[in-house]
Scaffold this motif. Sequence first.
Motif, PDB file in Angstrom:
ATOM      1  N   ALA A 132       0.778  -1.022  -0.164  1.00  9.50           N
ATOM      2  CA  ALA A 132      -0.859   0.286  -0.321  1.00  9.50           C
ATOM      3  C   ALA A 132       1.060   1.112  -0.384  1.00  9.50           C
ATOM      4  O   ALA A 132       0.435   2.163  -0.325  1.00  9.50           O
ATOM      5  CB  ALA A 132      -0.833   0.225   1.271  1.00  9.50           C
ATOM      6  N   VAL A 133       2.404   1.234   0.664  1.00 11.36           N
ATOM      7  CA  VAL A 133       3.356   2.385   0.584  1.00 11.36           C
ATOM      8  C   VAL A 133       3.384   2.710  -0.897  1.00 11.36           C
ATOM      9  O   VAL A 133       3.676   3.611  -1.451  1.00 11.36           O
ATOM     10  CB  VAL A 133       4.063   2.271   1.589  1.00 11.36           C
ATOM     11  N   GLY A 134       3.924   1.289  -1.230  1.00 12.57           N
ATOM     12  CA  GLY A 134       4.441   1.590  -2.750  1.00 12.57           C
ATOM     13  C   GLY A 134       2.984   2.483  -3.736  1.00 12.57           C
ATOM     14  O   GLY A 134       3.488   2.962  -4.679  1.00 12.57           O
ATOM     15  N   GLN A 135       2.015   1.669  -3.427  1.00 12.72           N
ATOM     16  CA  GLN A 135       0.611   2.317  -4.487  1.00 12.72           C
ATOM     17  C   GLN A 135       0.602   3.869  -4.065  1.00 12.72           C
ATOM     18  O   GLN A 135       0.578   4.411  -5.327  1.00 12.72           O
ATOM     19  CB  GLN A 135      -0.572   0.886  -4.123  1.00 12.72           C
ATOM     20  N   LEU A 136       1.182   4.199  -3.068  1.00 12.41           N
ATOM     21  CA  LEU A 136       0.078   5.126  -2.710  1.00 12.41           C
ATOM     22  C   LEU A 136       1.313   6.107  -3.399  1.00 12.41           C
ATOM     23  O   LEU A 136       1.655   7.459  -3.656  1.00 12.41           O
ATOM     24  CB  LEU A 136       0.490   6.030  -1.062  1.00 12.41           C
ATOM     25  N   ALA A 137       2.504   5.679  -2.962  1.00  3.57           N
ATOM     26  CA  ALA A 137       3.853   6.315  -3.432  1.00  3.57           C
ATOM     27  C   ALA A 137       3.420   6.618  -5.442  1.00  3.57           C
ATOM     28  O   ALA A 137       3.858   8.145  -5.771  1.00  3.57           O
ATOM     29  CB  ALA A 137       5.152   6.095  -3.498  1.00  3.57           C
ATOM     30  N   ARG A 138       3.052   5.380  -5.455  1.00  8.62           N
ATOM     31  CA  ARG A 138       3.281   5.309  -7.413  1.00  8.62           C
ATOM     32  C   ARG A 138       1.757   6.350  -7.399  1.00  8.62           C
ATOM     33  O   ARG A 138       2.113   7.558  -8.589  1.00  8.62           O
ATOM     34  CB  ARG A 138       3.166   3.968  -7.792  1.00  8.62           C
ATOM     35  N   GLU A 139       0.775   6.861  -7.580  1.00  6.16           N
ATOM     36  CA  GLU A 139      -0.389   7.215  -6.897  1.00  6.16           C
ATOM     37  C   GLU A 139       0.266   8.789  -7.076  1.00  6.16           C
ATOM     38  O   GLU A 139      -0.187  10.060  -7.429  1.00  6.16           O
ATOM     39  CB  GLU A 139      -1.354   6.630  -6.967  1.00  6.16           C
ATOM     40  N   SER A 140       0.421   9.124  -5.366  1.00  3.74           N
ATOM     41  CA  SER A 140       1.483  10.332  -5.054  1.00  3.74           C
ATOM     42  C   SER A 140       1.813  11.381  -6.578  1.00  3.74           C
ATOM     43  O   SER A 140       1.987  12.941  -6.479  1.00  3.74           O
ATOM     44  CB  SER A 140       1.697  11.060  -4.017  1.00  3.74           C
ATOM     45  N   GLY A 141       3.152  10.588  -7.609  1.00  6.56           N
ATOM     46  CA  GLY A 141       4.022  10.987  -8.099  1.00  6.56           C
ATOM     47  C   GLY A 141       5.222  11.119  -7.196  1.00  6.56           C
ATOM     48  O   GLY A 141       5.599  12.320  -7.718  1.00  6.56           O
ATOM     49  N   VAL A 142       5.652  10.782  -6.179  1.00 12.61           N
ATOM     50  CA  VAL A 142       6.983  10.873  -5.310  1.00 12.61           C
ATOM     51  C   VAL A 142       7.859  10.826  -5.691  1.00 12.61           C
ATOM     52  O   VAL A 142       8.268   9.275  -6.580  1.00 12.61           O
ATOM     53  CB  VAL A 142       6.314  10.613  -3.917  1.00 12.61           C
ATOM     54  N   SER A 143       9.204  11.682  -5.502  1.00 12.53           N
ATOM     55  CA  SER A 143      10.081  10.453  -5.933  1.00 12.53           C
ATOM     56  C   SER A 143      10.938   9.331  -5.432  1.00 12.53           C
ATOM     57  O   SER A 143      11.306   8.372  -6.254  1.00 12.53           O
ATOM     58  CB  SER A 143      11.104  11.460  -5.729  1.00 12.53           C
ATOM     59  N   SER A 144       9.760   9.012  -4.154  1.00 13.96           N
ATOM     60  CA  SER A 144      10.936   7.919  -3.486  1.00 13.96           C
ATOM     61  C   SER A 144       9.957   7.753  -2.213  1.00 13.96           C
ATOM     62  O   SER A 144       8.994   8.960  -1.093  1.00 13.96           O
ATOM     63  CB  SER A 144      12.246   8.311  -2.767  1.00 13.96           C
ATOM     64  N   VAL A 145       9.848   7.070  -1.313  1.00 15.07           N
ATOM     65  CA  VAL A 145       9.723   6.673   0.017  1.00 15.07           C
ATOM     66  C   VAL A 145      11.365   5.888   1.495  1.00 15.07           C
ATOM     67  O   VAL A 145      11.867   5.450   0.540  1.00 15.07           O
ATOM     68  CB  VAL A 145       8.646   5.982   0.621  1.00 15.07           C
ATOM     69  N   HIS A 146      10.660   6.373   1.990  1.00 14.69           N
ATOM     70  CA  HIS A 146      12.084   6.130   3.663  1.00 14.69           C
ATOM     71  C   HIS A 146      11.132   5.658   4.612  1.00 14.69           C
ATOM     72  O   HIS A 146      10.277   5.969   4.959  1.00 14.69           O
ATOM     73  CB  HIS A 146      12.467   7.279   2.804  1.00 14.69           C
TER      74      HIS A 146
END
Length: 393
Positions: A132-146
């Motif tokens: 879900a974290v990865g999906q939110l990152a892709r949908e939000s268009g952010v550069s990265s997750v940490h």
Amino acid sequence: MQHLEVRVHESLADLPAGDWDRLAAASPLAGPFIRHAYLDALHRSGSATGRTGWLPRFLSVWRAGRLVAACPLYLKSHSYGEYVFDWAWARAYEDNGLDYYPKLLNAVPFTPVPGPRLLAEDGPARAVLVEAVGQLARESGVSSVHMLFVDADDSAALSAAGWMMRSTVQFHWLNRQPQPFNDFEDFLSELQRDKRKKIQQERRRVKEAGVHFEVKQGEEIGPDDWDFFYQCYCSTYRAHHSTPYLTRDFFKRMAQSMPQHWLLFIARREGRRVAASLVAIDPAQRRAYGRYWGGTEHIPCLHFEACYYQPLQWCIDQGYLAFEGGAQGEHKMARGLLPVQTWSAHWLSHPAFADAVARFLERERSGVDAYVDELRERNPFKAGESTGGAPNA
């Protein structure tokens, strides 16, 4: 398997405190910082909000109306208050005409303490949360997750999902096992002679300066004590030409909602309060965490006494298992704190940058491993002596 529902929350108030804390308590290293009241106080006090660059995007996973997984997640517009440094990554993005911010961050704001970041009832729920974290990152268009200062369960889940792992080093004091130290002198007796003499000299200088300490725990810490502490806390930031991360209201909320987790050392000289050191404690796990300190006047060696020797003496007297000294600081080894590796996990959306960072982390990890080996060769304890503790992450 029952269907799992994922939700995104812009406020921690959307999530029941009891359910959140139930998930946190499932981890053996939960500690006070991942508790609902602590995170909620950061937001409600204005310390970690969208205005200060911490925009909440908490995730939760539900199974048949029951909360089975959750995590703190923020959209960040900067990298302050994190203690796992990615400024060079941000510059590389900028140099190539790309935006590094906003990014997604799973962490406890301003708190470099290892512990659970993916709160989950079981492995399947944790795996859904990672996805879900990865999906939110892709949908939000952010550069990265940490995800910063993760525990062993989180590290395993994130590694299995293909995230890049990064190692850093902290310094923790671990009580002797199986026979804990009897008192501070017993602890000193196991240090190498030069380390022992240095600590004795530093403590003597503080005593000869006419400084003595009073210790207050929990509800013994009154509003006036908190006011004085906050004055000292702000003075530390002023000395470094910086601005405090935490507001006075945050500590007011801590005094109201989590008093049992705080220990305050107040230094007095000729009747005047001259310094204060605040330590977080977890009575259930018998762990203590060095947090904040400051003083109203300069007294040689007072920092070491307030931030290390007084807390260590208290931990020994109370039979605590560990004292975590916070981020960085090789000087802590001379005070009996030993190197411990901590871990963070990273995901980057840009394939080329992800590949470059992966290669960088591989080189960095070899360097960190060599650095830890070198530190362990400089063990401050006598040959053959060991506290018998184990790393917590």
